[in-house]
Design a protein around this motif. Structure first.
Motif, PDB file in Angstrom:
ATOM      1  N   VAL A 170       5.913  10.631  -4.766  1.00  0.00           N
ATOM      2  CA  VAL A 170       6.931   9.796  -4.127  1.00  0.00           C
ATOM      3  C   VAL A 170       6.642   8.347  -4.512  1.00  0.00           C
ATOM      4  CG1 VAL A 170       7.866   8.990  -1.930  1.00  0.00           C
ATOM      5  CG2 VAL A 170       7.135  11.369  -2.164  1.00  0.00           C
ATOM      6  N   PRO A 171       7.524   7.698  -5.251  1.00  0.00           N
ATOM      7  CA  PRO A 171       7.295   6.293  -5.631  1.00  0.00           C
ATOM      8  C   PRO A 171       7.580   5.365  -4.447  1.00  0.00           C
ATOM      9  CG  PRO A 171       9.406   7.039  -6.483  1.00  0.00           C
ATOM     10  CD  PRO A 171       8.783   8.214  -5.803  1.00  0.00           C
ATOM     11  N   HIS A 172       6.610   5.253  -3.529  1.00  0.00           N
ATOM     12  CA  HIS A 172       6.837   4.496  -2.291  1.00  0.00           C
ATOM     13  C   HIS A 172       6.630   2.995  -2.476  1.00  0.00           C
ATOM     14  CE1 HIS A 172       6.898   5.245   2.291  1.00  0.00           C
ATOM     15  NE2 HIS A 172       7.387   4.066   2.041  1.00  0.00           N
ATOM     16  N   ARG A 173       5.677   2.623  -3.289  1.00  0.00           N
ATOM     17  CA  ARG A 173       5.433   1.222  -3.657  1.00  0.00           C
ATOM     18  C   ARG A 173       5.061   0.342  -2.467  1.00  0.00           C
ATOM     19  NH1 ARG A 173       5.593   4.203  -7.678  1.00  0.00           N
ATOM     20  NH2 ARG A 173       6.923   3.793  -9.453  1.00  0.00           N
ATOM     21  N   ILE A 174       4.116   0.835  -1.636  1.00  0.00           N
ATOM     22  CA  ILE A 174       3.610   0.025  -0.523  1.00  0.00           C
ATOM     23  C   ILE A 174       2.087   0.032  -0.547  1.00  0.00           C
ATOM     24  CG2 ILE A 174       5.610   0.446   0.951  1.00  0.00           C
ATOM     25  CD1 ILE A 174       3.881   2.462   2.545  1.00  0.00           C
ATOM     26  N   ALA A 175       1.503  -0.905   0.167  1.00  0.00           N
ATOM     27  CA  ALA A 175       0.060  -0.941   0.394  1.00  0.00           C
ATOM     28  C   ALA A 175      -0.145  -1.373   1.836  1.00  0.00           C
ATOM     29  CB  ALA A 175      -0.632  -1.897  -0.554  1.00  0.00           C
ATOM     30  N   ILE A 176      -1.182  -0.818   2.477  1.00  0.00           N
ATOM     31  CA  ILE A 176      -1.488  -1.132   3.867  1.00  0.00           C
ATOM     32  C   ILE A 176      -2.969  -1.474   3.934  1.00  0.00           C
ATOM     33  CG2 ILE A 176      -1.548  -0.260   6.232  1.00  0.00           C
ATOM     34  CD1 ILE A 176       0.644   1.783   5.289  1.00  0.00           C
ATOM     35  N   ALA A 177      -3.283  -2.574   4.607  1.00  0.00           N
ATOM     36  CA  ALA A 177      -4.683  -2.974   4.774  1.00  0.00           C
ATOM     37  C   ALA A 177      -4.909  -3.388   6.218  1.00  0.00           C
ATOM     38  CB  ALA A 177      -5.028  -4.123   3.835  1.00  0.00           C
TER      39      ALA A 177
END
Length: 166
Positions: A57-64
């Protein structure tokens, strides 16, 4: 021919659904003193029958976050997955390892609603959710007389290091 998750005896070795989730919580509990930051690379997620046969799935997010539990909770919201489903995360919240209440997590940057994407779940999701039901991994140890003693569960715990030599 490769066995699927449901066809394998691997689950018996890994002590069952509930104990497996609880063991992941115990591992997280032991590692908490060493945590610095939780980072989720969601550039490409996976839905369906992962981790081996899922669909990218090309979601293109990052979570930190400095709170790994908060990071995972935000990730679940971004994938529109019920937060009550991952057992180990619920155990971690109940055990005080972090914040799991989305209303108490300060999300900075993009709004969750703007990046949400409904992920297709694993075909075996009903079995994965068995951790929430009655304890199946334990067997009663009472005698035929009906006198109840206590239940015995197979539960593997993680040690801090290798076992001491005798």
């Amino acid at each position: 021919m490769k066995a699927t998750w449901g066809d394998s005896d691997k689950r018996k070795f890994h002590v069952g659904i509930r104990a497996g989730n609880y063991n992941m919580y115990l591992g997280a509990q032991m590692m908490k003193p060493n945590w610095g930051v939780g980072l989720i690379d969601g550039f490409e997620g996976m839905e369906g029958n992962g981790p081996v046969s899922g669909t990218p799935v090309p979601h293109r997010i990052a979570i930190a976050s400095t709170d790994f539990l908060a990071a995972d909770r935000v990730g679940l919201a971004c994938m529109e997955i019920d937060a009550g489903w991952p057992g180990y995360l619920n155990y971690a919240y109940e055990g005080g390892l972090g914040q799991y209440d989305l209303a108490k997590i300060d999300v900075v940057g993009a709004k969750i609603a703007d990046v949400q994407r409904k992920y297709r779940l694993h075909a075996d999701v009903d079995r994965m959710l068995e951790w929430r039901g009655p304890m199946q991994d334990c067997r009663p140890t009472w005698a035929a007389t009906g006198v109840r003693r206590k239940r015995i569960c197979r539960l593997i715990t993680l040690e801090a290091g290798p076992p001491a030599k005798a």
